[in-house]
Design a protein around this motif. Structure first.
Motif, PDB file in Angstrom:
ATOM      1  N   ARG A  51     -50.727 -43.737 104.111  1.00  0.00           N
ATOM      2  CA  ARG A  51     -50.374 -45.144 103.708  1.00  0.00           C
ATOM      3  C   ARG A  51     -49.061 -45.422 103.263  1.00  0.00           C
ATOM      4  O   ARG A  51     -48.185 -46.266 103.638  1.00  0.00           O
ATOM      5  CB  ARG A  51     -51.519 -45.661 102.509  1.00  0.00           C
ATOM      6  N   GLN A  52     -48.596 -44.494 102.337  1.00  0.00           N
ATOM      7  CA  GLN A  52     -47.225 -44.669 101.732  1.00  0.00           C
ATOM      8  C   GLN A  52     -46.037 -44.524 102.802  1.00  0.00           C
ATOM      9  O   GLN A  52     -44.886 -45.272 102.677  1.00  0.00           O
ATOM     10  CB  GLN A  52     -46.877 -43.600 100.652  1.00  0.00           C
ATOM     11  N   HIS A  53     -46.366 -43.822 103.689  1.00  0.00           N
ATOM     12  CA  HIS A  53     -45.475 -43.627 105.029  1.00  0.00           C
ATOM     13  C   HIS A  53     -45.459 -44.914 105.840  1.00  0.00           C
ATOM     14  O   HIS A  53     -44.420 -45.306 106.336  1.00  0.00           O
ATOM     15  CB  HIS A  53     -45.568 -42.410 105.882  1.00  0.00           C
ATOM     16  N   PHE A  54     -46.419 -45.315 106.251  1.00  0.00           N
ATOM     17  CA  PHE A  54     -46.848 -46.694 106.765  1.00  0.00           C
ATOM     18  C   PHE A  54     -46.021 -47.573 105.938  1.00  0.00           C
ATOM     19  O   PHE A  54     -45.354 -48.610 106.798  1.00  0.00           O
ATOM     20  CB  PHE A  54     -48.407 -47.033 107.061  1.00  0.00           C
ATOM     21  N   THR A  55     -46.311 -48.084 104.830  1.00  0.00           N
ATOM     22  CA  THR A  55     -45.498 -48.791 104.023  1.00  0.00           C
ATOM     23  C   THR A  55     -44.245 -48.667 104.014  1.00  0.00           C
ATOM     24  O   THR A  55     -43.491 -49.768 104.178  1.00  0.00           O
ATOM     25  CB  THR A  55     -46.028 -48.791 102.663  1.00  0.00           C
ATOM     26  N   SER A  56     -43.565 -47.605 103.925  1.00  0.00           N
ATOM     27  CA  SER A  56     -42.084 -47.313 104.136  1.00  0.00           C
ATOM     28  C   SER A  56     -41.697 -47.692 105.645  1.00  0.00           C
ATOM     29  O   SER A  56     -40.725 -48.163 105.564  1.00  0.00           O
ATOM     30  CB  SER A  56     -41.742 -45.904 104.029  1.00  0.00           C
ATOM     31  N   LEU A  57     -42.364 -47.376 106.633  1.00  0.00           N
ATOM     32  CA  LEU A  57     -41.976 -47.774 107.949  1.00  0.00           C
ATOM     33  C   LEU A  57     -42.066 -49.106 108.093  1.00  0.00           C
ATOM     34  O   LEU A  57     -41.039 -49.932 108.653  1.00  0.00           O
ATOM     35  CB  LEU A  57     -42.896 -47.292 108.972  1.00  0.00           C
ATOM     36  N   LEU A  58     -42.757 -50.113 107.407  1.00  0.00           N
ATOM     37  CA  LEU A  58     -42.731 -51.595 107.567  1.00  0.00           C
ATOM     38  C   LEU A  58     -41.737 -52.193 107.040  1.00  0.00           C
ATOM     39  O   LEU A  58     -41.153 -52.825 107.335  1.00  0.00           O
ATOM     40  CB  LEU A  58     -44.150 -52.141 106.986  1.00  0.00           C
ATOM     41  N   LEU A  61     -38.626 -51.493 109.144  1.00  0.00           N
ATOM     42  CA  LEU A  61     -38.537 -52.335 110.274  1.00  0.00           C
ATOM     43  C   LEU A  61     -38.262 -53.973 109.848  1.00  0.00           C
ATOM     44  O   LEU A  61     -37.478 -54.505 110.442  1.00  0.00           O
ATOM     45  CB  LEU A  61     -39.888 -52.328 110.760  1.00  0.00           C
ATOM     46  N   ALA A  62     -38.625 -54.200 108.654  1.00  0.00           N
ATOM     47  CA  ALA A  62     -38.311 -55.510 108.207  1.00  0.00           C
ATOM     48  C   ALA A  62     -37.054 -55.628 107.744  1.00  0.00           C
ATOM     49  O   ALA A  62     -36.505 -56.798 107.818  1.00  0.00           O
ATOM     50  CB  ALA A  62     -39.378 -55.909 107.185  1.00  0.00           C
ATOM     51  N   SER A  63     -36.344 -54.677 107.549  1.00  0.00           N
ATOM     52  CA  SER A  63     -34.921 -54.779 106.904  1.00  0.00           C
ATOM     53  C   SER A  63     -33.882 -54.748 108.181  1.00  0.00           C
ATOM     54  O   SER A  63     -32.684 -54.778 108.130  1.00  0.00           O
ATOM     55  CB  SER A  63     -34.459 -53.621 106.177  1.00  0.00           C
ATOM     56  N   GLN A  64     -34.459 -54.505 109.271  1.00  0.00           N
ATOM     57  CA  GLN A  64     -33.738 -54.584 110.611  1.00  0.00           C
ATOM     58  C   GLN A  64     -33.327 -55.880 111.294  1.00  0.00           C
ATOM     59  O   GLN A  64     -34.287 -56.928 111.152  1.00  0.00           O
ATOM     60  CB  GLN A  64     -34.159 -53.668 111.799  1.00  0.00           C
TER      61      GLN A  64
END
Length: 65
Positions: A51-58, A61-64
């Motif tokens: 879950r923590q890695h998924f949150t980091s991925l999101l 992606l949102a910062s791109q």
């Protein structure tokens, strides 16, 4: 290889996929982890993230642009 899925897994299509788009992603809660798969080819398997890695991925992606 991914472990077998529970029949109770509820895959959800991304709201960003749109109704007529061909770039569709689905996500599911997998006992403390998040599964990500291609909705056009679910039999190909899925990526499993903590879950923590998924949150980091999101967040990434949102910062791109």
């Amino acid at each position: 290889m991914n472990p077998p899925e529970s029949p109770l897994v509820q895959w959800r299509k991304s709201t960003h996929s749109g109704a007529h788009e061909n770039e569709c992603v689905e996500v599911a809660e997998l006992t403390g982890h998040i599964g990500i798969r291609d909705s056009k080819n679910p039999a190909a398997g899925h990526l499993t993230l903590a879950r923590q890695h998924f949150t980091s991925l999101l967040a990434h992606l949102a910062s791109q642009p």
